[in-house]
Design a protein around this motif. Structure first.
Motif, mmCIF file in Angstrom:
data_model
loop_
_atom_site.group_PDB
_atom_site.id
_atom_site.type_symbol
_atom_site.label_atom_id
_atom_site.label_comp_id
_atom_site.label_asym_id
_atom_site.label_seq_id
_atom_site.Cartn_x
_atom_site.Cartn_y
_atom_site.Cartn_z
ATOM 1 N N ALA A 17 73.089 52.598 65.541
ATOM 2 C CA ALA A 17 72.757 51.187 65.347
ATOM 3 C C ALA A 17 73.083 50.812 63.908
ATOM 4 O O ALA A 17 72.699 51.514 62.966
ATOM 5 N N SER A 18 73.815 49.712 63.754
ATOM 6 C CA SER A 18 74.193 49.281 62.413
ATOM 7 C C SER A 18 74.143 47.768 62.316
ATOM 8 O O SER A 18 74.238 47.053 63.317
ATOM 9 N N GLY A 19 73.989 47.315 61.082
ATOM 10 C CA GLY A 19 73.942 45.876 60.831
ATOM 11 C C GLY A 19 72.681 45.253 61.405
ATOM 12 O O GLY A 19 71.652 45.900 61.560
ATOM 13 N N THR A 20 72.769 43.976 61.743
ATOM 14 C CA THR A 20 71.672 43.252 62.380
ATOM 15 C C THR A 20 71.933 43.212 63.871
ATOM 16 O O THR A 20 72.966 42.708 64.310
ATOM 17 N N LEU A 21 71.004 43.749 64.661
ATOM 18 C CA LEU A 21 71.190 43.812 66.105
ATOM 19 C C LEU A 21 70.922 42.444 66.729
ATOM 20 O O LEU A 21 69.968 41.756 66.376
ATOM 21 N N THR A 22 71.785 42.089 67.682
ATOM 22 C CA THR A 22 71.690 40.797 68.356
ATOM 23 C C THR A 22 71.360 41.002 69.832
ATOM 24 O O THR A 22 71.470 42.115 70.360
ATOM 25 N N ILE A 23 71.002 39.926 70.498
ATOM 26 C CA ILE A 23 70.739 39.986 71.936
ATOM 27 C C ILE A 23 71.995 40.456 72.671
ATOM 28 O O ILE A 23 71.901 41.211 73.650
ATOM 29 N N ASN A 24 73.167 40.057 72.205
ATOM 30 C CA ASN A 24 74.428 40.494 72.833
ATOM 31 C C ASN A 24 74.611 42.007 72.722
ATOM 32 O O ASN A 24 75.126 42.635 73.645
ATOM 33 N N ASP A 25 74.185 42.590 71.602
ATOM 34 C CA ASP A 25 74.247 44.044 71.459
ATOM 35 C C ASP A 25 73.411 44.713 72.550
ATOM 36 O O ASP A 25 73.851 45.684 73.172
ATOM 37 N N TYR A 26 72.227 44.195 72.788
ATOM 38 C CA TYR A 26 71.335 44.773 73.802
ATOM 39 C C TYR A 26 71.866 44.542 75.208
ATOM 40 O O TYR A 26 71.790 45.438 76.045
ATOM 41 N N GLU A 27 72.369 43.357 75.473
ATOM 42 C CA GLU A 27 72.895 43.070 76.814
ATOM 43 C C GLU A 27 74.056 43.999 77.151
ATOM 44 O O GLU A 27 74.234 44.384 78.305
#
Length: 127
Positions: A17-27
């Motif tokens: 995991a890197s940077g700022t995680l977004t909802i798109n990353d999780y989806e």
């Protein structure tokens, strides 16, 4: 960004995991995580490698909590390898959302984290 690496041992994965995680990353990551849980020979062991990690957008944090509440029982051990004390603190705060045994390791102790994951007790045999 979330990247998932599958190992020859189907009961262990590496999540970067890197940077700022977004909802798109999780989806994008959740179906792959669900598949890893299904293919695992027991509780899934995870090495979570935080690299230049800066947290979550609020929607992504909510999705993380939902996932942990639904699938937390499917994880055995989670080794969090991070770069600072804030990440160590976050590991401690996350522990109540999962039944997994979680432990933080500084980045220079990644080999120790692997060793700890591999030493997890075997899953009980189905009766």
């Amino acid at each position: 960004m979330i990247k998932i690496e599958h190992l020859s041992d189907r009961s262990m994965i590496i999540i970067r995991a890197s940077g700022t995680l977004t909802i798109n990353d999780y989806e994008a990551a959740i179906p792959e995580l669900q598949n890893s849980i299904e293919l695992s020979d027991g509780p899934l062991r995870v090495l979570l490698r935080l690299e230049d990690f800066s947290g979550w957008e609020i929607g992504a944090l909510w999705r993380e909590i939902e996932f942990d509440l639904k699938y937390g029982k499917d994880f055995g051990r989670i080794a969090v390898v991070g770069e600072n004390t804030l990440e160590e603190w976050g590991t401690t705060l996350s522990a109540p959302f999962t039944k997994a045994d979680m432990q933080f390791f500084p980045a220079d102790q990644e080999a120790k984290a692997y060793e700890w994951l591999r030493s997890a007790p075997p899953a009980p045999e189905a009766k």
